[in-house]
Design a protein around this motif. Structure first.
Motif, PDB file in Angstrom:
ATOM      1  N   ALA A  67      -8.496   7.970  -0.565  1.00  0.00           N
ATOM      2  CA  ALA A  67      -7.058   8.263  -0.597  1.00  0.00           C
ATOM      3  C   ALA A  67      -6.658   9.125   0.600  1.00  0.00           C
ATOM      4  CB  ALA A  67      -6.696   8.957  -1.908  1.00  0.00           C
ATOM      5  N   ARG A  68      -7.495  10.079   0.967  1.00  0.00           N
ATOM      6  CA  ARG A  68      -7.194  10.911   2.135  1.00  0.00           C
ATOM      7  C   ARG A  68      -7.209  10.081   3.421  1.00  0.00           C
ATOM      8  NH1 ARG A  68      -7.471  16.421   1.160  1.00  0.00           N
ATOM      9  NH2 ARG A  68      -7.763  16.809   3.383  1.00  0.00           N
ATOM     10  N   ARG A  69      -8.136   9.121   3.497  1.00  0.00           N
ATOM     11  CA  ARG A  69      -8.157   8.257   4.678  1.00  0.00           C
ATOM     12  C   ARG A  69      -6.881   7.415   4.764  1.00  0.00           C
ATOM     13  NH1 ARG A  69     -14.424   5.949   4.739  1.00  0.00           N
ATOM     14  NH2 ARG A  69     -15.453   7.983   5.010  1.00  0.00           N
ATOM     15  N   MET A  70      -6.435   6.884   3.620  1.00  0.00           N
ATOM     16  CA  MET A  70      -5.195   6.112   3.620  1.00  0.00           C
ATOM     17  C   MET A  70      -4.006   6.982   4.004  1.00  0.00           C
ATOM     18  SD  MET A  70      -5.591   3.706   0.237  1.00  0.00           S
ATOM     19  CE  MET A  70      -6.809   2.386   0.184  1.00  0.00           C
ATOM     20  N   ALA A  71      -3.964   8.201   3.466  1.00  0.00           N
ATOM     21  CA  ALA A  71      -2.858   9.101   3.806  1.00  0.00           C
ATOM     22  C   ALA A  71      -2.881   9.457   5.289  1.00  0.00           C
ATOM     23  CB  ALA A  71      -2.937  10.371   2.951  1.00  0.00           C
ATOM     24  N   ASP A  72      -4.063   9.659   5.854  1.00  0.00           N
ATOM     25  CA  ASP A  72      -4.163   9.925   7.291  1.00  0.00           C
ATOM     26  C   ASP A  72      -3.643   8.743   8.104  1.00  0.00           C
ATOM     27  OD1 ASP A  72      -5.049  12.525   7.738  1.00  0.00           O
ATOM     28  OD2 ASP A  72      -7.107  12.030   7.224  1.00  0.00           O
ATOM     29  N   TRP A  73      -4.006   7.532   7.662  1.00  0.00           N
ATOM     30  CA  TRP A  73      -3.530   6.341   8.382  1.00  0.00           C
ATOM     31  C   TRP A  73      -2.007   6.257   8.322  1.00  0.00           C
ATOM     32  CZ3 TRP A  73      -0.702   1.955   8.267  1.00  0.00           C
ATOM     33  CH2 TRP A  73      -0.989   0.978   9.210  1.00  0.00           C
ATOM     34  N   GLU A  74      -1.432   6.537   7.168  1.00  0.00           N
ATOM     35  CA  GLU A  74       0.026   6.482   7.042  1.00  0.00           C
ATOM     36  C   GLU A  74       0.690   7.530   7.914  1.00  0.00           C
ATOM     37  OE1 GLU A  74       1.730   4.290   5.688  1.00  0.00           O
ATOM     38  OE2 GLU A  74       0.291   3.223   4.447  1.00  0.00           O
ATOM     39  N   ARG A  75       0.121   8.718   7.997  1.00  0.00           N
ATOM     40  CA  ARG A  75       0.702   9.757   8.850  1.00  0.00           C
ATOM     41  C   ARG A  75       0.655   9.347  10.316  1.00  0.00           C
ATOM     42  NH1 ARG A  75      -2.493  14.449   8.500  1.00  0.00           N
ATOM     43  NH2 ARG A  75      -0.777  15.818   9.061  1.00  0.00           N
ATOM     44  N   PRO A  88      -1.641  16.831  12.805  1.00  0.00           N
ATOM     45  CA  PRO A  88      -2.819  17.686  12.652  1.00  0.00           C
ATOM     46  C   PRO A  88      -3.671  17.217  11.478  1.00  0.00           C
ATOM     47  CG  PRO A  88      -0.859  18.795  11.800  1.00  0.00           C
ATOM     48  CD  PRO A  88      -0.389  17.525  12.460  1.00  0.00           C
ATOM     49  N   PRO A  89      -4.886  17.766  11.339  1.00  0.00           N
ATOM     50  CA  PRO A  89      -5.746  17.357  10.223  1.00  0.00           C
ATOM     51  C   PRO A  89      -5.059  17.569   8.875  1.00  0.00           C
ATOM     52  CG  PRO A  89      -7.007  18.610  11.827  1.00  0.00           C
ATOM     53  CD  PRO A  89      -5.570  18.697  12.254  1.00  0.00           C
ATOM     54  N   LEU A  90      -5.292  16.661   7.963  1.00  0.00           N
ATOM     55  CA  LEU A  90      -4.673  16.709   6.640  1.00  0.00           C
ATOM     56  C   LEU A  90      -5.301  17.820   5.818  1.00  0.00           C
ATOM     57  CD1 LEU A  90      -2.756  15.416   4.584  1.00  0.00           C
ATOM     58  CD2 LEU A  90      -4.602  13.867   3.949  1.00  0.00           C
ATOM     59  N   ARG A  91      -4.473  18.713   5.270  1.00  0.00           N
ATOM     60  CA  ARG A  91      -4.956  19.828   4.466  1.00  0.00           C
ATOM     61  C   ARG A  91      -4.434  19.783   3.027  1.00  0.00           C
ATOM     62  NH1 ARG A  91      -7.361  23.651   7.521  1.00  0.00           N
ATOM     63  NH2 ARG A  91      -6.991  23.603   9.778  1.00  0.00           N
ATOM     64  N   ALA A  92      -3.653  18.792   2.681  1.00  0.00           N
ATOM     65  CA  ALA A  92      -3.085  18.723   1.331  1.00  0.00           C
ATOM     66  C   ALA A  92      -4.185  18.493   0.303  1.00  0.00           C
ATOM     67  CB  ALA A  92      -2.046  17.607   1.258  1.00  0.00           C
ATOM     68  N   GLY A  93      -3.941  18.977  -0.916  1.00  0.00           N
ATOM     69  CA  GLY A  93      -4.899  18.805  -1.992  1.00  0.00           C
ATOM     70  C   GLY A  93      -4.878  17.392  -2.558  1.00  0.00           C
ATOM     71  N   GLY A  94      -5.836  17.141  -3.427  1.00  0.00           N
ATOM     72  CA  GLY A  94      -5.960  15.811  -4.012  1.00  0.00           C
ATOM     73  C   GLY A  94      -4.728  15.328  -4.747  1.00  0.00           C
ATOM     74  N   ARG A 172       6.159  14.380   4.720  1.00  0.00           N
ATOM     75  CA  ARG A 172       6.274  15.814   4.997  1.00  0.00           C
ATOM     76  C   ARG A 172       6.332  16.627   3.712  1.00  0.00           C
ATOM     77  NH1 ARG A 172      10.147  14.121   9.207  1.00  0.00           N
ATOM     78  NH2 ARG A 172       9.109  14.311  11.229  1.00  0.00           N
ATOM     79  N   GLY A 173       7.072  16.118   2.718  1.00  0.00           N
ATOM     80  CA  GLY A 173       7.237  16.878   1.487  1.00  0.00           C
ATOM     81  C   GLY A 173       5.974  16.968   0.654  1.00  0.00           C
ATOM     82  N   LEU A 174       5.157  15.909   0.661  1.00  0.00           N
ATOM     83  CA  LEU A 174       3.979  15.881  -0.204  1.00  0.00           C
ATOM     84  C   LEU A 174       2.678  16.220   0.514  1.00  0.00           C
ATOM     85  CD1 LEU A 174       4.775  12.686  -2.300  1.00  0.00           C
ATOM     86  CD2 LEU A 174       5.019  15.069  -3.001  1.00  0.00           C
ATOM     87  N   LEU A 175       2.634  16.022   1.840  1.00  0.00           N
ATOM     88  CA  LEU A 175       1.381  16.234   2.563  1.00  0.00           C
ATOM     89  C   LEU A 175       1.393  17.454   3.463  1.00  0.00           C
ATOM     90  CD1 LEU A 175       0.510  12.572   3.612  1.00  0.00           C
ATOM     91  CD2 LEU A 175      -0.273  13.834   1.612  1.00  0.00           C
TER      92      LEU A 175
END
Length: 390
Positions: A67-75, A88-94, A172-175
Motif C-alpha cells: 500500500a505504501r508503494r502504491m501511495a508513493d507511485w500516486e504521489r 519527499p519520502p512518505l511518512r504517513a502511518g498505515g 495532501r490531506g491524508l498523506l
C-alpha cells in the motif's frame, strides 16, 4: 515572426495546462481501480487468516508495504501532473495510507464520468460535422452547435481540472502531516531510532566479544601451546615442524583479527571508495559476488559505512544459511538518495526479526533510510536499502 512565436508558445502552454490533468486522469482511473481491488483482496486475505495471529500479522505487514508503494507511485504521478519536484519520502502511518487508497475511488469515479462525457462530446461533434458535410445542417445550425459544444468542452475541461485538484487534495490531506504532527512524528522516529542504534551497538559489541573470545582467543591459546611444545622439544626437526605450524596459526589469527576489526569499522573506506572495498570483500567470499556500482558522486562516509555493513552481513548470511551460488550487489543513485539491492539465488526464508537483520535495519533507519527484505521460501532473497543523501 515574434508575434507568431508568442502565439505558438501560448498554444503550447494551453495544451500543457489542459493536457496534464487529462493525462493524469487517464492514468489515475485504472490505478484507482487496481488499488481498490488490491484493498478488497487484502481485506479478504486478512479475514481468511484471522484465526492465526502470526499469519494475520504477516498479511497485514505485506499489505501495508505494498500500500505504501502504491501511495508513493500516486504521489509521484500527481507531482508529474502538477509539474512539481519529486515528493519527499512518505511518512504517513498505515491507516492514512490505506484510507488514501480507498478515498481515491471518488476522484476515479468522477474522472471516469468526465472522461466518458468527453468521449460522448467528441462523438456528437463528429455527427454534427458529418451532417453539415452531407447538407442536412445549415451554417447557422453548425455555428450554434459549435458554440454549445465549445461551452460544454470548457465545462468538461474545468471538471477534469477540478477532479485533479481533488486528487491532490486527498493526497495532501491524508498523506502529508501538518507541521505539528510532522514534528511529533519526527520526535517519535528519532526516539525509536536512538533506542534502535543503542541496541544495535550493544548487539555488535556482544558479537565482537564473542568473536574475540571464541575465535581469536582460542587461536592465541593454541599458538602459545605450540610455542611451548617447540621450546621444550629436544628434537630439532620436531621443533621446526611446531614452529612452522605456529607460524601458520599466527597468519590465521592475524586474518581473523583483521576480520573482527573490519566488523568494527571499515578503515579501508578512508583510502578508497565503497565499490573497491566491496570488491576486496568479494574476493574473500567463497561464493561468487557480482558488483555493479553506478554512483557518480561519492556519498558521505556514514552512508558508505551503512551500505558496507549491509552488504557484508548479506554476504555472510548467504554463505552460511542460504546455500546460494551467486550474490549480486547493485548500488546506484535513485531520486535524492542511494539505493542498494543485494540478491542471492539461495533457498530464501530469511527471518526479518533475526538479530543481525534487525541491527542492519536500525543502522539504516538511523540515517532516515528504508530497509526492505524479501525472502520467500525457495528464494531468491533480496535486500533493498534506500538512504537519502541529504
Amino acid at each position: 515572426m515574434a508575434e507568431r512565436v508568442r502565439h505558438g508558445r501560448t498554444w503550447v502552454g494551453a495544451v500543457a495546462r489542459w493536457g496534464r490533468p487529462l493525462a493524469g486522469m487517464a492514468l489515475g482511473v485504472p490505478t484507482a481501480a487496481a488499488e481498490v481491488l488490491f484493498l478488497l483482496l487484502a481485506g479478504l486475505a486478512v479475514v481468511t487468516v484471522a484465526p492465526v495471529p502470526a499469519a494475520r500479522r504477516r498479511v497485514g505487514a505485506a499489505t501495508l508495504r505494498y500500500a505504501r508503494r502504491m501511495a508513493d507511485w500516486e504521489r509521484c504521478r500527481l507531482a508529474v501532473v502538477a509539474s512539481e519536484p519529486p515528493p519527499p519520502p512518505l511518512r504517513a502511518g498505515g491507516p492514512h495510507v490505506v484510507g488514501f487508497l480507498a478515498a481515491r475511488l471518488l476522484p476515479a469515479a468522477l474522472g471516469l464520468l468526465t472522461g466518458g462525457l468527453l468521449v460522448v462530446g467528441a462523438a456528437l461533434a463528429a455527427i454534427v460535422v458529418r451532417s453539415f458535410v452531407a447538407g442536412a445542417m445549415t451554417v447557422a445550425d453548425l455555428l450554434l452547435q459549435a458554440f454549445i459544444g465549445a461551452a460544454l468542452l470548457l465545462l468538461n475541461l474545468q471538471a477534469t481540472a477540478s477532479v485533479a485538484t481533488l486528487d491532490r487534495w486527498l493526497a495532501r490531506g491524508l498523506l502529508e502531516s501538518t507541521s505539528r504532527e510532522a514534528l511529533q512524528l519526527r520526535i517519535s522516529e528519532l526516539t525509536v531510532s536512538r533506542a534502535g542504534v543503542l541496541a544495535a551497538v550493544d548487539a555488535e559489541r556482544q558479537r565482537i566479544e564473542r568473536d574475540l573470545h571464541d575465535g581469536l582467543q582460542q587461536h592465541l591459546v593454541a599458538l602459545g601451546m605450540l610455542l611451548g611444545r617447540a621450546r621444550r622439544s629436544r628434537d630439532p626437526d620436531r621443533a621446526r615442524e611446531l614452529l612452522v605450524q605456529a607460524h601458520e596459526d599466527t597468519q590465521r589469527a592475524i586474518d581473523e583479527l583483521r576480520e573482527v576489526a573490519w566488523r568494527v569499522y571499515p578503515s579501508a573506506l578512508e583510502h578508497t571508495t565503497l565499490d573497491e572495498v566491496l570488491g576486496m570483500v568479494a574476493q574473500r567470499s567463497s561464493i561468487p559476488v557480482r558488483i555493479r556500482y553506478d554512483v557518480p558522486v561519492r556519498p558521505a562516509r556514514p552512508i558508505e559505512t551503512v551500505l558496507y555493513f549491509v552488504a557484508c552481513e548479506a554476504i555472510t548470511n548467504s554463505t552460511k544459511h542460504a546455500g546460494a551460488t551467486l550474490i549480486t550487489i547493485e548500488i546506484e543513485t535513485r531520486d535524492a538518495g542511494i539505493e542498494m539491492r543485494v540478491r542471492d539465488d539461495g533457498i530464501g526464508g530469511a527471518d526479518p526479526h533475526g538479530s543481525g537483520l534487525q541491527g542492519l535495519a536500525r543502522r539504516v533507519t538511523a540515517l532516515d533510510g528504508q530497509f526492505d527484505l524479501h525472502s520467500p521460501p525457495g528464494g531468491p532473497t533480496t535486500i533493498r536499502v534506500q538512504v537519502p543523501c541529504a
